[in-house]
Design a protein around this motif. Structure first.
Motif, short mmCIF file in Angstrom:
data_model
loop_
_atom_site.label_atom_id
_atom_site.label_comp_id
_atom_site.label_asym_id
_atom_site.label_seq_id
_atom_site.Cartn_x
_atom_site.Cartn_y
_atom_site.Cartn_z
N UNK A 67 1.66 10.42 -1.41
CA UNK A 67 1.97 9.12 -0.82
C UNK A 67 1.65 8.04 -1.84
N UNK A 68 2.65 7.25 -2.19
CA UNK A 68 2.50 6.20 -3.19
C UNK A 68 2.89 4.86 -2.57
N UNK A 69 2.01 3.88 -2.68
CA UNK A 69 2.25 2.57 -2.09
C UNK A 69 2.15 1.50 -3.19
N UNK A 70 3.20 0.67 -3.28
CA UNK A 70 3.20 -0.46 -4.21
C UNK A 70 3.28 -1.74 -3.39
N UNK A 71 2.26 -2.58 -3.50
CA UNK A 71 2.19 -3.76 -2.65
C UNK A 71 3.02 -4.94 -3.18
N UNK A 72 3.57 -4.82 -4.37
CA UNK A 72 4.45 -5.85 -4.92
C UNK A 72 5.35 -5.16 -5.92
N UNK A 73 6.65 -5.15 -5.67
CA UNK A 73 7.54 -4.29 -6.45
C UNK A 73 8.72 -5.04 -7.06
N UNK A 118 -6.50 22.33 -7.44
CA UNK A 118 -6.57 22.61 -6.00
C UNK A 118 -6.19 21.43 -5.13
N UNK A 119 -5.77 20.34 -5.76
CA UNK A 119 -5.43 19.15 -4.99
C UNK A 119 -4.21 19.41 -4.11
N UNK A 120 -4.37 19.08 -2.81
CA UNK A 120 -3.29 19.28 -1.84
C UNK A 120 -2.68 17.96 -1.36
N UNK A 121 -3.43 16.86 -1.49
CA UNK A 121 -2.95 15.59 -0.96
C UNK A 121 -3.44 14.45 -1.85
N UNK A 122 -2.51 13.57 -2.23
CA UNK A 122 -2.88 12.38 -3.01
C UNK A 122 -2.25 11.17 -2.36
N UNK A 123 -3.03 10.08 -2.27
CA UNK A 123 -2.58 8.84 -1.64
C UNK A 123 -3.03 7.69 -2.54
N UNK A 124 -2.07 7.07 -3.24
CA UNK A 124 -2.37 5.99 -4.17
C UNK A 124 -1.78 4.69 -3.66
N UNK A 125 -2.58 3.62 -3.68
CA UNK A 125 -2.10 2.31 -3.28
C UNK A 125 -2.56 1.28 -4.31
#
Length: 346
Positions: free
Chosen positions: A126-132, A96-103
């Motif tokens: 939404x996926x956030x990588x603070x050093x890529x 049932x997951x509608x929204x995921x936000x990973x940092x």
């Protein structure tokens, strides 16, 4: 009846606190900083939103926690994965997951967790990588997790890219549509080819939506990132060129040079056709915000760098909340009208 709960434990660098709170059957929205509920808490079954902030990479305990939340609709985690985490196995279904936000700090960590999740109904990701660094290794992974496999989701008609200088730490770029977001901090210009290829991959994935690009603090690296994207379907650029490290004239000139077509690439008398691959040929409008503009110099730079032979679609430049010096705006507008560009203030 308590529906929303926010808990903050003392910040620990070694491990997160995992301890019971008793039964909380009415809780639907939980935010936990440096603490997470034990995975055997029976009240987790009713949870609809979970926000975690911790200082570790994803571990088996986190997967067990998520597996205890079958009704979860929104999941957000801000993790400081400064050390390598354990290998994760198995799959966790969140139907049932509608929204995921990973940092997280590293692309590898983001992908490691996404690989374990089965989220067929997840509209927003939404996926956030603070050093890529080594971004090229993860382009296929980002395409996979950002894909619009759900047949009932329409392809976006527009997307936006935000490019920000981050002091001496590199450049942060974020690619966003209505339901997808991927953000990266790239450390140096060696990553520019991979960054371009990733943007190209996302554009192809979403069927080349029109792009609005917003830039701020136009350092040399920020301008190189913008310049590298000149072959994308960019129709609008919003620039905040004011930078404490640069003078107003230099900041504006850096920006205009980044979107120029080098004069050597445009032979005299060339008439641009739709098949000509000039940089930024789809650009329609430019907004410049909150900077001192010396209009005499600005019009000269615009005439030099934004000629119609290479920018056939460019119609308008808007100076918004800018301090204008050197000549009257009406005079500058008349000069740019001579190359087919409307200049106005706002």
């Amino acid at each position: 009846m308590l529906r929303t709960l926010q808990l903050t434990a003392p910040y620990l660098h070694t491990e997160n606190i995992v301890e019971p709170l008793g039964e909380l059957p009415s809780i639907r929205h939980l935010t936990a900083d440096w603490w997470q509920p034990p995975s055997d808490a029976t009240w987790l079954v009713g949870l609809k939103e979970l926000v975690l902030r911790n200082d570790s990479a994803p571990d088996v305990e986190l997967l067990h926690l998520l597996s205890a939340c079958p009704n979860l609709e929104m999941f957000t985690i801000f993790g400081d994965d400064l050390t390598a985490g354990e290998e994760l196995t198995g799959a966790i279904s969140l139907p049932r997951l509608k929204s995921i936000d990973l940092s997280y700090n590293w692309s590898a960590t983001v992908m490691k967790l996404m690989e374990r999740l089965v989220i067929p109904q997840c509209i927003r990701r939404a996926l956030e990588t603070r050093w890529a660094p080594r971004l090229s290794q993860y382009i296929a992974d980002y395409r996979r997790v950002m894909s619009l496999e759900e047949s009932w989701i329409e392809y976006p008609k527009s997307a936006r890219i935000l490019i920000n200088g981050v002091g001496g730490s590199g450049v942060h770029l974020s690619y966003e549509t209505e339901n997808r977001k991927a953000g990266f901090l790239v450390p140096n210009e060696e990553e520019l080819p991979a960054l371009h290829d990733l943007v190209q991959e996302l554009q192809d994935l979403f069927r080349r939506p029109s792009l609005t690009v917003t830039i701020s603090s136009p350092s040399r690296l920020v301008c190189l990132v913008l310049e590298s994207l000149g072959d994308q379907n960019i129709q609008r650029i919003v620039a905040y060129p004011n930078s404490p490290a640069l003078g107003a004239l230099e900041a504006v000139e850096n920006f205009l040079r980044a979107i120029r077509t080098p004069s050597a690439d445009v032979p005299d008398g060339t008439l641009t056709t739709t098949a000509t691959d000039w940089p930024f040929k789809s650009l329609i409008s430019i907004d410049i915000h909150e900077v001192t503009v010396i209009l005499l110099n600005f019009t000269r730079l615009a005439e030099e760098h934004l000629n119609k032979s290479s920018k056939p679609s460019l119609e308008e430049i808007v100076l918004i909340n800018c301090d204008l010096e050197g000549m009257e705006l009406a005079q500058a507008a008349e000069r740019l009208a001579g190359i087919g560009i409307t200049l106005r203030g706002a």
